[in-house]
Each structure stands twice: as C-alpha cells, then as structure tokens.
Scaffold this motif. Structure first.
Motif, short mmCIF file in Angstrom:
data_model
loop_
_atom_site.label_atom_id
_atom_site.label_comp_id
_atom_site.label_asym_id
_atom_site.label_seq_id
_atom_site.Cartn_x
_atom_site.Cartn_y
_atom_site.Cartn_z
N ASP A 7 4.28 -2.86 -5.23
CA ASP A 7 3.26 -2.77 -4.23
C ASP A 7 3.24 -1.73 -3.33
O ASP A 7 2.41 -1.66 -2.23
N CYS A 8 3.91 -0.62 -3.56
CA CYS A 8 4.00 0.69 -2.84
C CYS A 8 4.83 1.61 -3.72
O CYS A 8 5.34 1.28 -4.86
N ASP A 9 5.10 2.77 -3.19
CA ASP A 9 5.73 3.85 -3.72
C ASP A 9 7.36 3.37 -3.03
O ASP A 9 7.23 3.64 -1.76
N SER A 10 8.31 3.46 -3.69
CA SER A 10 9.58 3.14 -3.09
C SER A 10 10.17 4.17 -1.86
O SER A 10 10.60 3.68 -0.95
N ASN A 12 0.91 -1.20 0.12
CA ASN A 12 -0.05 0.02 0.00
C ASN A 12 0.75 1.44 0.03
O ASN A 12 2.17 1.33 0.34
N CYS A 13 0.14 2.27 -0.36
CA CYS A 13 0.99 3.57 -0.69
C CYS A 13 0.30 4.59 0.04
O CYS A 13 -1.01 4.82 0.35
N LEU A 14 1.18 5.59 0.22
CA LEU A 14 0.75 7.02 1.06
C LEU A 14 0.00 7.79 0.01
O LEU A 14 -1.00 8.47 0.62
N TYR A 15 -0.07 7.62 -1.21
CA TYR A 15 -0.83 8.42 -1.97
C TYR A 15 -2.05 7.60 -2.59
O TYR A 15 -2.04 6.35 -2.21
N ASP A 16 -2.82 8.28 -3.43
CA ASP A 16 -4.07 7.71 -3.75
C ASP A 16 -4.58 7.84 -5.16
O ASP A 16 -5.48 8.17 -5.33
N CYS A 17 -3.58 7.31 -5.95
CA CYS A 17 -3.85 7.80 -7.52
C CYS A 17 -5.04 6.82 -7.82
O CYS A 17 -5.02 5.87 -7.54
N ARG A 18 -5.99 7.48 -8.65
CA ARG A 18 -7.13 6.85 -8.92
C ARG A 18 -6.81 5.69 -10.20
O ARG A 18 -7.79 4.85 -10.10
N TYR A 19 -5.88 5.84 -10.70
CA TYR A 19 -5.73 4.61 -11.69
C TYR A 19 -4.99 3.34 -11.06
O TYR A 19 -4.36 2.36 -11.83
N CYS A 20 -4.39 3.64 -9.77
CA CYS A 20 -3.55 2.73 -9.06
C CYS A 20 -4.18 1.27 -8.82
O CYS A 20 -5.53 1.26 -8.17
N PHE A 21 -3.72 0.05 -9.20
CA PHE A 21 -4.28 -1.21 -8.82
C PHE A 21 -4.16 -1.52 -7.42
O PHE A 21 -5.01 -2.26 -7.08
N LEU A 22 -3.51 -0.80 -6.58
CA LEU A 22 -3.48 -0.87 -5.13
C LEU A 22 -4.91 -0.82 -4.37
O LEU A 22 -5.13 -1.40 -3.50
N GLN A 23 -5.84 0.09 -5.11
CA GLN A 23 -7.12 0.29 -4.52
C GLN A 23 -8.11 -1.22 -4.71
O GLN A 23 -8.76 -0.97 -4.13
N THR A 44 8.85 5.96 -7.91
CA THR A 44 8.41 6.90 -7.08
C THR A 44 7.74 8.02 -7.65
O THR A 44 7.82 8.22 -8.73
N LYS A 45 6.88 8.76 -6.71
CA LYS A 45 6.33 10.07 -7.00
C LYS A 45 6.93 10.92 -5.87
O LYS A 45 6.39 12.16 -5.94
N SER A 46 7.56 10.59 -5.21
CA SER A 46 8.00 11.19 -4.08
C SER A 46 9.06 12.28 -3.90
O SER A 46 9.85 11.98 -4.82
#
Ligand code: SF4
Length: 302
Positions: free
Chosen positions: A109-112, A59-70, A141-143
């Motif tokens: 499975d996350c942002d590095s 899981n990830c700190l961010y919440d991109c709408r296209y992300c498969f983690l959702q 990353t996007k960080s």
C-alpha cells in the motif's frame, strides 16, 4: 500538529479532492488497529507458498499513473502507522501457525523505502528479519533511498525489489518516481554489495514498440547485473478492479495510458484483450528465460 481520535476521521472523508491533496499531502501518524498482517491474494508469490503483506504506510510519495493507490483511498494524505511492535507480534504469530516459512511483502500500500529517511521503517525491520532468517521480507520500491541498506551487511532473506519500466514509458507514467537509469544504478550497487534484488516488471505497460522497449531494457539490466544476485523477477499484466479504474480515469481522463488500448471487464477486472495480454507476458517471459531459470520467473495473476 492537529490531534484527532481516529485517522479515518480525516483519511476516509468523502468528497475529498485527491488531485489537490496529492500536491501537498499531510502526514498522518496513527495506530493501526485490527489485522496488521494479511494473506496476499492467490497468485502473488516470489517462490513461497505462504505469503503475507503488511502495510506500515498508506499512500506513496510518487504518483505512477498505473498505480491502484490512486483509486484505492478517498485521500492522498500519507498515513504512517507507528505501532510497529504490534506488527512484529502478528508477524511472529503468522510464522507460528504457518505450515512453512512465509514471505512478507511490505510495499503493498506504499513504496517500502521512498519515505524511509522520515519513517525509519527499513532500519527497524532489517534487524527483526535478520533474526528470522527462514522468513523472507520483500522491500518493494522505486526509491534511491537505500542508505540504510548500504550501511548494513547483506541479509540473505531480505530482498529489495525494484519495479522497472523501460525509460520512454517510465518518463510518461512514473510521475515523481526516480528515473529508470538511476534505479538501475541502485540495482547494480546493491547487488555488488551482496544484497539480493528482485526485479518487478509488473505491471507490464502496453505501449507502442512494447516488445523492443522491454527486450532492450532486459538486455541492459542483465549486462549490468550478475544474474545470480537477482532473487526473482515478476511479470504481470496491467489490471484494475472496475470501480477503481473508473475513479482513476475520472481523475486523469486524458492520460495516454488509458487511451492507448481499449480495456474491458474480464473476471471482474478491467484488462486488455486476452490476446494482447498473452502476447505482452509471453514476449517478456521468453526474453527473461535467456538469463534466468524458470524457477526465478513468476507470473503474477493478481
Ligand atoms: S512507486 Fe509504487 S506505490 Fe508508489 S505510486 Fe508508483 S506504483 Fe504506486
């Protein structure tokens, strides 16, 4: 702090409210059992034939709408695996049996880097891969959390890979992620320091004015960054496994991302009509070819 026997007791519970949890996720520290280093799906490559991924976090700190983690897990809580020496052993084992040097992807499975100030992940694995120069490590990353990289001399086999989406699209779909312009600044500063950076244009997000938006972004990036510091660019269409797509649309039924174009099932995945997908990918590929040799542009098919 709450102790439990296995992280799955909490993380895998059915009927959890993903959206509520995403507002205040808990951090679960866990030991990863079973396989820790896995082969990537076919077609997932930035230039090596042998490719593996390993996930120190789910899981990830961010919440991109296209992300498969959702749609991937029942829970929005973060799981941080802490037995990194076991990961290192498996990485070494995979290196030993591989027919050639491999690339290791850490941001599957996350942002590095997004939570690196808490996890210390990059600070731990940079020295490990510094000693294994024939193997590549991709930190996707996007960080803006790149302090650890700035403190290190560049390591030629470590690639920090930034996902970029044109600003107007990023504002709509990149919930919580750092703004496009700040990411571009970070690409500039890391490349100037001497680090190799990857650009990840996957998924390509279909949007009104798509071609102009992406072409403008690519021109801006290459006017700001030396092309020889760009390790690789990946392109990929937006696709979801069918069940995952259903789950995400249920979570965000009114999101423009899913209303813009009709998606349908193709090869077991929800995707756009083939002609739309081809047009998206080929338009951007042509633009990139003006700045980079073909050997550094990769189409991701998974
Ligand atoms: S930054 Fe990456 S991993 Fe995180 S939500 Fe966005 S797409 Fe998913």
């Amino acid at each position: 702090m709450v102790e439990c026997e296995r992280y799955g007791e909490i993380f895998n519970l059915r009927a959890q409210n993903f959206r509520l949890q995403k507002k205040r996720p808990a951090l679960i520290l866990a030991e990863k059992s079973g396989s820790k280093v896995l082969p990537t799906p076919p077609g997932y490559s930035i230039g090596r034939d042998e490719n593996h991924y390993f996930s120190h976090m789910l899981n990830c700190l961010y919440d991109c709408r296209y992300c498969f983690l959702q749609g991937m897990y029942q829970s929005a809580h973060y799981v941080l695996f802490v037995n990194w020496e076991d990961f290192e052993e498996e990485i070494d084992e995979s290196r030993r049996v591989a027919s050639e040097a491999s690339c290791y992807f850490s941001g599957y499975d996350c942002d590095s880097l997004a939570m690196d100030s808490i996890t210390g992940f990059a600070g731990h694995f940079i020295p490990f891969f510094t000693d294994r120069q024939e193997s590549w490590l991709e930190l996707r990353t996007k960080s803006l959390n790149t302090k650890i990289l700035e403190q290190h001399d560049p390591v030629p086999n470590i690639i920090t890979a930034y996902t970029l989406t044109p600003e107007p699209i990023a504002k709509e779909v990149g919930h919580g992620a750092p703004q496009y312009r700040k990411r571009l600044d970070r690409v500039k500063s890391l490349t100037r320091q001497g680090w190799l950076v990857g650009l990840r244009l996957d998924p390509l997000v279909p949007w009104p004015g798509f071609a102009d938006l992406y072409q403008e972004m690519i021109r801006e990036v290459f006017s700001a960054v030396e092309a020889d510091r760009i390790h690789s660019v990946t392109l990929g269409a937006m696709r979801f496994p069918k069940a995952m797509h259903e789950r995400i649309v249920k979570l965000y039924p009114e999101d423009p991302l899913f209303a813009l174009q009709e998606m349908s099932v193709r090869e077991g995945q929800m995707s756009y009509r083939p002609e739309i997908e081809t047009e998206l990918v080929e338009t951007i590929h042509r633009e990139l070819s003006q700045y980079l040799p073909e050997s550094r542009i990769f189409r991701q098919s998974s």
